[in-house]
Scaffold this active site. Structure first.
Site, PDB file in Angstrom:
ATOM      1  N   LYS A 168      -4.694 -36.781  14.480  1.00 37.01           N
ATOM      2  CA  LYS A 168      -3.884 -36.328  13.518  1.00 37.01           C
ATOM      3  C   LYS A 168      -2.873 -37.742  13.395  1.00 37.01           C
ATOM      4  CE  LYS A 168       0.139 -33.287  11.220  1.00 37.01           C
ATOM      5  NZ  LYS A 168      -0.354 -31.606  11.958  1.00 37.01           N
TER       6      LYS A 168
ATOM      7  N   SER B  23       0.115 -28.533   7.217  1.00 33.84           N
ATOM      8  CA  SER B  23      -0.168 -30.094   7.307  1.00 33.84           C
ATOM      9  C   SER B  23      -1.298 -30.440   8.102  1.00 33.84           C
ATOM     10  CB  SER B  23       1.023 -31.485   7.066  1.00 33.84           C
ATOM     11  OG  SER B  23       1.227 -30.944   8.988  1.00 33.84           O
TER      12      SER B  23
ATOM     13  N   SER C 182       0.676 -25.166  10.418  1.00 34.83           N
ATOM     14  CA  SER C 182       0.462 -27.022  10.232  1.00 34.83           C
ATOM     15  C   SER C 182      -1.308 -26.745  10.732  1.00 34.83           C
ATOM     16  CB  SER C 182       1.177 -27.776   9.986  1.00 34.83           C
ATOM     17  OG  SER C 182       1.955 -27.510   8.713  1.00 34.83           O
TER      18      SER C 182
END
Lengths: 522, 499, 97
Positions: free
Chosen positions: A85, A160, A184
């Site tokens: 990420k 996210s 997330s």
């Protein structure tokens, strides 16, 4: 490499890749090349990646092969590709946190997570898309455009950590790292039909994790199965002296627990407050069946009330914005990142304001303003102060619950993947996606999402959330592995075997149609 | 700011108003590394050569607290008679400024490490107990150079250049309680407090406390209220007070300025003012629409600090002798009056005298030479006493030579002069220059005889019994021997000869 | 407690966000809704309840007073929007510190 070979390799689990590499059956370079091919083939549609580091990845893979050739011992994940990420700093790749304000930023240091992965011989393929500064549940808040759910490209992959979830789901990587602040990791995992884990807060290091909400941010693994997630969980976990909030205790034995996969005699609590109105019927149905399944596997089911959970969402949307309003102040155009308006006539304050206005998206701005308000003199006690007290009460609800049960369960998120654009300008609607996941973030305990089926009304994945006390991460894996094994027996294979389109195992365009309601047409 | 400021004369101001003062002092700790990272705490290094992701506040960086800094802070609190918190947290103080890497400062807000202490000071005969509100720990900011303006200050600058070497250095803030009741002595009290605090910090070895280098910074708060008003006035905060003298001048000026404002029917603005070294005046900082709201909240990246009672007890037990106690001890040991003691302190000679005594001299002798001959030399050359190229050990040796009779005062002065001139150690100089007192009888006898022969009238008087006249012959002997004669022995010989 | 457009503008200034008029209008409305929702925490009676600190409570995490190598200067300045004389060049600062 032939497509057949490539698809063969990208369909493997992380454990299988590691074993094959260690045994010399396949080279790490071949595995990495296969995944780079897969990315090239599908990512223009999935848009999971913000940056693909092909050369660096191949070099890292080569290093693993060299070590193997020299007879050096390889770790349990050596040679396994991973999607990182874009919230973790990497010296050899840009790190943007999904924001224009950091576009092109090259950190001068690696996050501890990054270092541990590299040391483990994990091959970093690139950085994945995310909601800007981890604020969001769909990746629609990314400054660089949303990622797409491989099950249905018109839908969100969750957020996210949506890019990471999409990459794993589409077999662009067998493993991914995400971060979970309000859900997330778990929510994207649930809407993508994969496994996502939020370890105990502090279980791994936040050093090098671009902060959103300091007391909530938790790095964690995403994978297509429970064992893979456990292997990654172990590889990244452990105390870091650079992070004062990291836990100085042994990593819970998650891999062993994943292999144990047995829930006989385990006490499982169904949280009363996490269900009912506002939840998609298909989600509740699949959840109910998962609970029955647990019972049939020997678990004892009880209903548990956690009355303060209904205040978790409001408390979270006070605490997180407050901390983020402070954490994001450093993006002031003075030392790195975007600078707008420095024409020699404007003051530092003006340049800061123009830069932040241009560099931050609307959700980030909203939360900064909200957080600034909640911390203001005169409002602190009623908002931030009160929220932190509510947080204590939520912890106490968990403590009381865990006196009665070993784990708690709930749906991971109230709905399946929604359409891109559907909630984009309705913040409150977007926030509701975190309803079930937020309590664990507030308490800092361990929680995961494991696929438990497809919702009949839309054929989209549903996730079962399992929650355990802080440092009880291994319990999650015990339960999740048992559920996974039982369900896969029922389905005749992993849930992704029922997917169509890009979520389908590579090389197989159509869903097998066995078991549960089949995949979605396009 | 060139507008002329109205002032009331100091005496007039004090006739009608009562001042209340307060001081906030920032101390840069002399730890090896910074507060939250391992960068070195250097002074004068190349800009931005001592920074890392943490003190630069890079995205993803995290602070880790320095044990040493906390220890130093507790010791400062203990020396100031404070209570030490059993559990406290750091807090974020949020505001935007280019020299702040994170645009918040990690500090302490409502949970300081030390609270509620005191420090005794003296101004002349007056003793004042200064209440200490709190002692807390925070991190320092970077430093800016302002380019383009006339004076190098912010006003009129085109842009600024920032160096973050200083960012993250541990800073202790010592805040006094308001100090009322000092009347006309307010400026001196302020100065005496900072002086005593500085000595204390030096004794604790926690900082090099150099005001000119910025490792000790003072903000002075001043307010006045009409005599007998019963409540205190609005206070102003004066920054950029960079020396002890400035502390005194700043208070004095503010009292006069505020008196003038009130006399004219105006109101004192609660504001931050800037002290100007060159003019001894203060000017208003940029006025702000509203008071700063720092939106303090507990620092989530750090865990609470809970000093154990054992640790605090150990630190207390290991405290060195503090300046006040030391001064008391020395004054008693040396049998000095308060006046004598004050003279020593004012001359900055206390340490030197102590070291000279430690090297073997008597306190009286040590004082005599340091406050006498050496102080004079220092004055002449415009240097500080401690900067003279003569050591306490050397002074002690010289006094020893006088006591043993090898030197007399006059010769001793010569020897000291030559030491300062760099000619070497006392014994070397005495030997090389032949400066020893002559007490060997044979050499003396010759000089005595010569004196007697040379001054027959005086010799006659002595024969008649006027022994006091011997002094003149002793003088002649001293002259003849260039001051090296043992005067006492010479007198004995003279009287022997002429009796 | 509704949040007014003026309050939003004030908060934007405090947090150094140059919002457009349109943004101010838009955010004021949205924030009003959000604030109403989060204000629900005030319904909870929490007298005497301590605020939460950490999930696994711990105190006294410290580091030793030992130097760790700093970043090379070129690296430090390489990402700067503007640099001069080995320092970060920033636009003119108006306020006294």
């Amino acid at each position: 490499m032939s497509t057949a070979r490539s698809t063969e390799l990208t369909g493997l689990t992380a454990a299988q890749v590691a074993a094959a590499v260690a045994a010399g059956e396949v080279s790490a370079v071949e595995v990495t090349a296969a995944h780079l091919d897969r990315i090239a083939a599908v990512d223009s549609q999935v848009r999971a990646f913000l940056h693909v580091a092909a050369d660096e990845a191949l070099a890292a893979a080569r290093a693993v092969d060299d070590r193997r050739a020299a007879g050096e011992p390889l770790g349990p994940l050596a040679g396994v590709p991973l999607a990182l990420k874009d919230v973790f700093t990497t010296t050899d790749m840009p790190t943007t946190a999904g924001s224009r304000i950091l576009e092109g930023w090259r950190p001068p240091y690696d996050a501890t997570i990054t270092r541990r992965l590299r040391r483990a011989g994990v091959v970093l393929l690139g950085k994945t898309n995310m909601d800007e500064f981890a604020m969001g549940s769909s990746t629609e808040n990314s400054a660089f455009g949303p990622s797409h759910n491989p099950w249905d490209l018109a839908r969100v992959p969750g957020g996210s950590s949506g890019g990471s979830a999409a990459a794993v789901t589409a077999c662009e990587a067998p493993l991914a790292m995400g971060t979970d602040t309000g859900g997330s990791i778990r929510q994207p995992a649930a809407v993508c039909g994969i496994v996502g884990v939020k370890p105990t807060y502090g279980g791994s290091s936040r050093y090098g994790l671009i902060a959103f909400a300091s007391s909530l941010d938790t790095p964690g693994p995403l994978a297509r199965n429970v064992l893979d997630a456990a292997l990654l969980h172990e590889a990244i976990s452990g105390h870091d002296p650079r992070d004062s909030t990291s836990v100085d205790a042994p990593v819970p034995p998650v891999v062993a627990a994943a292999r144990q996969a047995d829930v006989a005699g385990l006490r499982v609590g169904v949280v009363t407050e996490l269900g009912g109105e506002g939840y998609q019927p298909g989600v509740l149905a699949r959840f109910g069946e998962a609970v029955e399944l647990l019972e049939s596997l020997g678990a004892k089911i009880v209903e548990v009330s956690c009355p303060h959970f209904t205040y978790a969402l409001p408390a979270y949307y006070l605490i997180a914005p407050s901390e983020c309003s402070s954490n994001l102040a450093r993006f002031d155009a003075m030392r790195y990142g975007l600078r707008v308006g420095d024409d020699g006539s404007l003051s530092a304050d003006e340049v800061m304001s123009l830069t932040r206005a241009a560099g931050f998206g609307p959700e980030v701005k909203r939360r900064i303003i909200l957080g600034t308000y909640a911390l203001s003199s005169g409002y602190y006690d009623a908002y931030y102060g009160k929220a932190q007290q509510v947080r204590t009460l939520i912890c106490r609800d968990f403590d009381a619950a865990f006196e009665q049960v070993d784990v708690l369960v709930s749906p991971t998120t109230p709905t399946t993947a929604f359409a891109i654009g559907e909630r984009a300008d309705d913040p409150m609607a977007m926030y509701l996606a975190d309803l079930c996941t937020i309590p664990s973030d507030l308490a800092g305990n361990a929680a995961l999402s494991v696929p438990c089926g497809l919702a009949p009304e839309d054929g989209l994945p549903v996730g079962l959330q399992v929650m355990a006390p802080a440092l009880g991460d291994d319990r999650l894996y015990r339960v999740a592995a048992a559920v996974e094994a039982a369900l896969e027996r029922r389905w005749g294979g992993p849930l992704l075997g029922q997917a169509k389109g890009l979520a389908a195992p590579p090389g197989r365009g159509e869903a097998s149609g066995t078991g549960e309601a089949g995949g979605i047409g396009r | 700011m060139t507008r002329a400021v109205t002032l009331v004369s100091y005496d007039e101001a004090l006739a009608r108003y009562e001042p209340v003062i307060g001081l906030e002092t920032h101390v840069e700790l002399g730890t090896v590394t910074k507060m939250f990272c391992g960068c070195p705490t250097v002074f004068g290094a190349q800009p931005n050569s001592a920074v890392c992701p943490v003190c630069l506040g890079l995205p993803g960086s995290l602070p880790v607290a320095s044990r040493a800094a906390i220890e130093y802070t507790i010791r400062i609190g203990l020396a100031l008679n404070c209570s030490i918190a059993s559990w406290c947290r750091f807090a974020r103080k949020n505001y935007f400024y280019p020299d702040m890497p994170k645009d918040f400062q990690i500090s302490q807000y409502d949970e300081p490490l030390c609270t509620d202490g005191w420090l005794d000071i003296a101004v002349g005969e007056q003793r004042v107990r200064i209440g200490i509100e709190r002692v807390h720990l925070e991190e320092d900011t970077g430093k800016s150079l302002h380019v383009g303006g006339a004076t190098g200050r912010i006003h009129g600058a085109d842009y600024s250049l920032v160096d973050y070497n200083r960012a993250g250095i541990p800073l202790v803030e010592v805040v006094t309680k308001p100090i009322p009741g000092t009347g006309a002595l307010a400026p001196e009290v302020a100065r005496a407090y900072v002086t005593e605090l500085r000595e204390l910090l030096r004794a604790l070895s926690v900082s090099d406390v150099r005001m000119e280098e910025g490792s000790l910074r003072c903000d002075v708060n001043t307010s006045i209220a009409p005599a007998g008003a019963g409540s205190w006035g609005t206070r102003t905060e004066t920054k950029n007070v960079n020396s002890l003298r400035s502390v005194e001048r700043a208070v004095r000026f503010e009292i006069q300025r505020q008196a003038a404002v009130l006399d004219a029917g105006g109101k004192i603005m609660q504001e931050t003012r800037h002290f100007h070294e060159d003019t001894g005046t203060t000017t208003a900082g940029r006025s702000k629409e509203e008071a700063q709201d720092y939106r303090y909240f507990p620092e989530p990246d750090l865990v609470p600090v809970a000093p154990s009672p054992q640790w605090v007890a150990q630190l207390r037990a290991d405290l060195p002798e503090l300046p006040a106690a030391r001064r008391g001890r020395l004054q008693a040991d040396w049998g000095l009056s308060d006046l004598d003691m004050t003279a020593l302190r004012n001359a900055d000679a206390l340490d030197l005298v102590e070291q000279t005594v430690a090297a073997g001299a008597s306190a009286a002798d040590a004082r005599k030479w340091w406050l006498g001959e050496l102080a004079r030399r220092a004055n002449e050359t415009g240097t500080e006493l401690a900067a003279l190229p003569v050591t306490p050990a050397q002074v002690a040796r010289v006094t020893e030579l006088v006591t043993s009779g090898t030197l007399n005062d006059k010769l001793a002065r010569q020897v000291l002069d030559l030491i300062v001139a760099g000619e070497g150690e006392p014994d070397e100089i005495v030997a090389a220059r032949g400066l020893a007192v002559v007490s060997d009888d044979s050499a003396l006898t010759a000089a005595v005889d010569a004196a007697i022969t040379g001054h027959p009238e005086i010799a006659a008087k002595i024969r008649e019994g006027k022994t006091t006249a011997a002094g003149a012959l002793v003088g002649a002997v001293m002259k003849a021997t260039r001051g090296q004669a043992d005067a006492t022995r010479a007198r004995e010989l003279i009287l022997q000869r002429l009796s | 407690m509704p949040i007014t457009r003026d309050e939003v503008a004030h908060l934007a200034r405090l947090s150094r966000l140059a919002l457009s008029e349109a943004e101010l209008d838009h955010f004021a409305g949205q924030l009003d809704v959000i604030l109403t929702a989060v204000a629900r925490v005030q319904e909870v009676a929490a007298d005497g309840i301590p605020p939460m600190t950490h999930a696994v409570p711990v105190v006294n995490v410290f580091r030793d007073d030992v130097v760790v190598p700093s970043l090379p200067r070129e690296v430090v300045l390489s990402q700067a929007p503007a640099a001069e004389q080995g320092r970060f060049r920033v636009p003119r600062i108006l306020a006294e510190d």
